[in-house]
Design an enzyme around this catalytic site. Structure first.
Site, mmCIF file in Angstrom:
data_model
loop_
_atom_site.group_PDB
_atom_site.id
_atom_site.type_symbol
_atom_site.label_atom_id
_atom_site.label_comp_id
_atom_site.label_asym_id
_atom_site.label_seq_id
_atom_site.Cartn_x
_atom_site.Cartn_y
_atom_site.Cartn_z
ATOM 1 N N TRP A 158 0.858 -1.205 0.000
ATOM 2 C CA TRP A 158 0.000 0.000 0.000
ATOM 3 C C TRP A 158 0.886 1.245 0.000
ATOM 4 O O TRP A 158 2.093 1.127 0.224
ATOM 5 C CB TRP A 158 -0.947 -0.018 1.219
ATOM 6 C CG TRP A 158 -2.131 0.893 1.044
ATOM 7 C CD1 TRP A 158 -2.358 2.090 1.666
ATOM 8 C CD2 TRP A 158 -3.249 0.686 0.169
ATOM 9 N NE1 TRP A 158 -3.535 2.632 1.238
ATOM 10 C CE2 TRP A 158 -4.106 1.789 0.313
ATOM 11 C CE3 TRP A 158 -3.605 -0.318 -0.743
ATOM 12 C CZ2 TRP A 158 -5.295 1.935 -0.405
ATOM 13 C CZ3 TRP A 158 -4.795 -0.192 -1.453
ATOM 14 C CH2 TRP A 158 -5.622 0.923 -1.282
ATOM 15 N N ASP B 172 -0.360 11.739 0.630
ATOM 16 C CA ASP B 172 -1.403 12.618 1.149
ATOM 17 C C ASP B 172 -2.664 11.835 1.528
ATOM 18 O O ASP B 172 -2.640 10.608 1.567
ATOM 19 C CB ASP B 172 -1.719 13.727 0.134
ATOM 20 C CG ASP B 172 -2.332 13.198 -1.165
ATOM 21 O OD1 ASP B 172 -2.521 11.969 -1.304
ATOM 22 O OD2 ASP B 172 -2.625 14.025 -2.057
ATOM 23 N N GLU C 69 -3.371 9.212 -0.848
ATOM 24 C CA GLU C 69 -2.333 8.194 -0.980
ATOM 25 C C GLU C 69 -1.546 8.393 -2.250
ATOM 26 O O GLU C 69 -1.211 7.466 -2.979
ATOM 27 C CB GLU C 69 -2.988 6.809 -0.835
ATOM 28 C CG GLU C 69 -3.719 6.813 0.497
ATOM 29 C CD GLU C 69 -4.635 5.649 0.809
ATOM 30 O OE1 GLU C 69 -4.569 5.192 1.942
ATOM 31 O OE2 GLU C 69 -5.383 5.225 -0.058
ATOM 32 N N GLU D 108 -18.278 6.040 -1.913
ATOM 33 C CA GLU D 108 -17.063 6.848 -1.800
ATOM 34 C C GLU D 108 -17.150 8.057 -2.731
ATOM 35 O O GLU D 108 -16.801 9.170 -2.373
ATOM 36 C CB GLU D 108 -15.844 5.993 -2.170
ATOM 37 C CG GLU D 108 -14.526 6.722 -2.072
ATOM 38 C CD GLU D 108 -13.348 5.800 -2.373
ATOM 39 O OE1 GLU D 108 -13.270 5.254 -3.494
ATOM 40 O OE2 GLU D 108 -12.492 5.625 -1.482
HETATM 41 C C1 BGC Z 1 -8.613 7.145 -0.308
HETATM 42 C C2 BGC Z 1 -8.171 7.320 1.122
HETATM 43 C C3 BGC Z 1 -8.960 6.452 2.067
HETATM 44 C C4 BGC Z 1 -9.021 5.031 1.583
HETATM 45 C C5 BGC Z 1 -9.964 4.183 2.410
HETATM 46 C C6 BGC Z 1 -8.627 5.681 -0.650
HETATM 47 O O1 BGC Z 1 -9.111 5.551 -1.960
HETATM 48 O O2 BGC Z 1 -7.715 7.810 -1.169
HETATM 49 O O3 BGC Z 1 -8.317 8.647 1.525
HETATM 50 O O4 BGC Z 1 -8.360 6.509 3.315
HETATM 51 O O5 BGC Z 1 -9.469 5.005 0.259
HETATM 52 O O6 BGC Z 1 -11.244 4.730 2.453
#
Ligand code: BGC
Length: 365
Positions: free
Chosen positions: A113, A163, A166, A322
């Site tokens: 990751w 960030d 990610e 999301e």
């Molecule tokens: C996002 C992160 C988040 C993770 C789990 C990723 O796609 O960029 O901000 O922490 O998903 O929800």
């Protein structure tokens, strides 16, 4: 949206987070999404706990903070090694630092990751202090983990890292700095540190503010990273709920306006201008941060419109995604992600946590 449906999504949010939380307090980011399955993030989890704490489910938040303290305890050696190496002037490699996410039992997990991220460690401190204050709870059970976290952040806050999204490990991100600053300032204000630690935390917190003022602000608004001039949707969170930028500060108004002008598409906020993840849709959780920031600077009608829009993105069962994929920045990029990881993560518990937080801030309509 009708008032009843807004309340129904709140009810569904409380339910889905409660149902999916592990007995030990960990929150799964999203139960079935292949890339997130089996992991709990400090960032997502701290914000989810903050939403649950504010919106009537404090016991859930307490359990999550217990999980954080236990997880940090489990990795105390790793944290201490990072602190000692930084103090000795030989900082550890990114891979040896603490990860952004852990398995539910607090393990590191075996899946690769984009792990070196500092923001979640600041956010947990901030959310913990807010929770303890809100419900008049004792800090003692958390103090060893708080101390370790403070030492870790004080020794490493200035390092480039991935960030919130990610991405861009080579940059110093303003949202990350704000989360760290908010965490350190919260534990200082709550008087949780001995004198020596407190003076280190004060110096770091003030160094963060100086850096953000001098290199993380352009045209009066915060910027995505030090050295870039446009905004990121995450910056609204620094105004509210983190309160790291005071709503009276012109930077707050300018940042909210810049997000509105460049990242809000009608209602609904994109992450950043060149986002390609699932084509770059609009994110309910960012819309909630935007709504909370608008509310903090006096725009209650705007905040309510944000809440209504988020509620309109829920499935028939009241589950929040999301992101929503109807207005994409780069539509051609969507198939690449659905082929790789399937449909957009739904439910995303962080979306529910932020919905609850905005819903509560608006008086639970
Ligand atoms: C996002 C992160 C988040 C993770 C789990 C990723 O796609 O960029 O901000 O922490 O998903 O929800």
């Amino acid at each position: 949206m009708t008032i009843a449906s807004v309340a129904r999504v709140a009810e569904a949010s409380l339910q889905v987070v409660a149902d999916l939380q592990l007995p030990n307090g960990a929150y799964p980011a999203s139960p079935d999404f292949v890339a997130y399955r089996g992991y709990c993030w400090f960032r997502d989890g701290s914000f989810i706990a903050d939403g649950m704490s504010a919106a009537g489910a404090p016991a859930s938040a307490t359990r999550f903070f217990g999980w954080c303290a236990a997880t940090i305890g489990q990795h105390a050696d790793r944290m201490t090694a990072a602190v000692e190496a930084a103090r000795a002037g030989t900082p550890l490699d990114d891979e040896a630092m603490l990860p952004a996410r852990f398995t539910f039992d607090g393990g590191l997990g075996l899946d690769p990751w984009w792990d070196f991220q500092l923001d979640g460690y600041g956010t947990w401190l901030w959310a913990l202090v807010a929770h303890l204050r809100r419900h008049h709870l004792p800090a003692e059970p958390y103090l060893p983990a708080v101390r370790l976290t403070v030492d870790y952040l004080v020794s490493s806050w200035h390092r480039p890292c991935f960030d919130w999204w990610e991405e861009h490990a080579e940059r110093v991100h303003v949202s990350t700095l704000g989360c760290i600053g908010a965490g350190l300032e919260a534990v200082l204000a709550a008087d949780l540190l001995d004198d020596g630690r407190a003076s280190g935390a004060r110096a770091a917190a003030s160094g963060i503010r100086t850096l953000v003022r001098s290199q993380g602000t352009v045209d009066g608004h915060l910027t995505k990273w030090v050295g870039r001039s446009d905004v990121d949707g995450s910056l609204a969170a620094l105004v509210a709920p983190l309160g790291w930028i005071s709503p009276d500060d012109p930077v707050a108004t300018a940042t909210v306006a810049a997000i509105e002008d460049t990242l809000a598409d009608d209602l609904g906020v994109h992450r950043f201008a060149d986002d390609v993840f699932y084509g770059g849709g609009r994110w309910p959780l960012l819309t909630a941060f935007h709504g909370m920031a608008r509310l903090a600077i006096g725009d209650e009608a705007g905040a309510r419109a944000d809440l209504d829009w988020i509620a309109s993105t829920a499935t028939d069962e009241g589950l929040l995604p999301e992101q929503v994929s109807d207005r994409l920045i780069v539509p051609d990029a969507l198939p690449r992600w659905t082929e790789r990881w399937g449909a957009v993560a739904t439910p995303l518990l962080w979306s529910h946590g932020e919905y609850l937080r905005l819903w509560d801030a608006l008086g639970r309509p």
